[in-house]
Design an enzyme around this catalytic site. Structure first.
Site, PDB file in Angstrom:
ATOM      1  N   HIS A  86       0.864  -1.181   0.000  1.00 46.39           N
ATOM      2  CA  HIS A  86       0.000   0.000   0.000  1.00 46.39           C
ATOM      3  C   HIS A  86       0.901   1.231   0.000  1.00 46.39           C
ATOM      4  O   HIS A  86       2.048   1.176   0.470  1.00 46.39           O
ATOM      5  CB  HIS A  86      -0.884   0.018   1.243  1.00 46.39           C
ATOM      6  CG  HIS A  86      -1.961  -1.013   1.245  1.00 46.39           C
ATOM      7  ND1 HIS A  86      -3.110  -0.868   1.981  1.00 46.39           N
ATOM      8  CD2 HIS A  86      -2.074  -2.202   0.610  1.00 46.39           C
ATOM      9  CE1 HIS A  86      -3.888  -1.915   1.808  1.00 46.39           C
ATOM     10  NE2 HIS A  86      -3.277  -2.753   0.978  1.00 46.39           N
ATOM     11  N   GLU A 109       1.044   3.795   1.859  1.00 42.89           N
ATOM     12  CA  GLU A 109       1.556   4.173   3.175  1.00 42.89           C
ATOM     13  C   GLU A 109       2.741   3.310   3.585  1.00 42.89           C
ATOM     14  O   GLU A 109       3.734   3.826   4.102  1.00 42.89           O
ATOM     15  CB  GLU A 109       0.455   4.026   4.242  1.00 42.89           C
ATOM     16  CG  GLU A 109      -0.756   4.896   4.014  1.00 42.89           C
ATOM     17  CD  GLU A 109      -1.890   4.176   3.281  1.00 42.89           C
ATOM     18  OE1 GLU A 109      -3.058   4.436   3.620  1.00 42.89           O
ATOM     19  OE2 GLU A 109      -1.598   3.369   2.377  1.00 42.89           O
TER      20      GLU A 109
END
Length: 165
Positions: free
Chosen positions: A59, A61
């Site tokens: 992801h 992040e």
């Protein structure tokens, strides 16, 4: 309750939006993230790379957190801010807490899987030993528009119907 966005938060979100646009061009869900240090300097960037890498944890992040940790030479990112175009999911909320990120700034809410105030509020859960401040809704319309356009295009590809017809 969300805190107000600063000029540095808005600048970081602009970069995150650029990364999200790049992810979309590469066939990834358009989410971008940046990690800034206490001075506002970008020390890590990421965009969704799950399709590209075949890694379920890639992801935006997590990619940004890994780059930031490498840049500072430590997993401990206390004093840093994670800025992301979409509210972090449970996995990403857990990762940013494990990294001791102090602040989370995000654009669009994720009512299905968000873990920073919508579905869950993991990042501010008082039962946990580490919490982060939350600033939400920064450039939310732009982030939502990117996601909406991406999924409309994907639905058109799946059904064989052109999204422009």
């Amino acid at each position: 309750m969300s805190l107000p966005a600063s000029a540095a938060d808005r600048a970081a979100m602009e970069r995150a939006l650029q990364l999200a646009e790049r992810a979309a061009r590469e066939g990834e869900i358009p989410v971008g993230a940046v990690v800034t240090d206490a001075a506002g300097t970008v020390i890590g960037e990421g965009r969704n790379l799950r399709e590209t890498t075949g890694d379920p944890t890639a992801h935006a992040e997590v990619v940004a957190l890994r780059e930031a940790a490498s840049a500072v030479g430590s997993w401990n990112l206390a004093g840093c801010t994670l800025t992301v175009t979409l509210e972090p999911c449970l996995m990403c909320a857990g990762a940013l807490l494990q990294a001791h990120v102090s602040r989370v700034v995000f654009g669009a809410w994720d009512d299905k899987a968000g873990a920073a105030g919508s579905r869950y509020d993991v990042v501010r859960d008082r039962r946990l030993p580490v919490r982060a401040e939350v600033v939400s809704g920064v450039r939310a319309d732009a982030a939502s528009d990117l996601l909406r356009a991406f999924f409309e295009t994907q639905r058109g590809r799946v059904s064989g119907i052109s999204p422009t017809s």
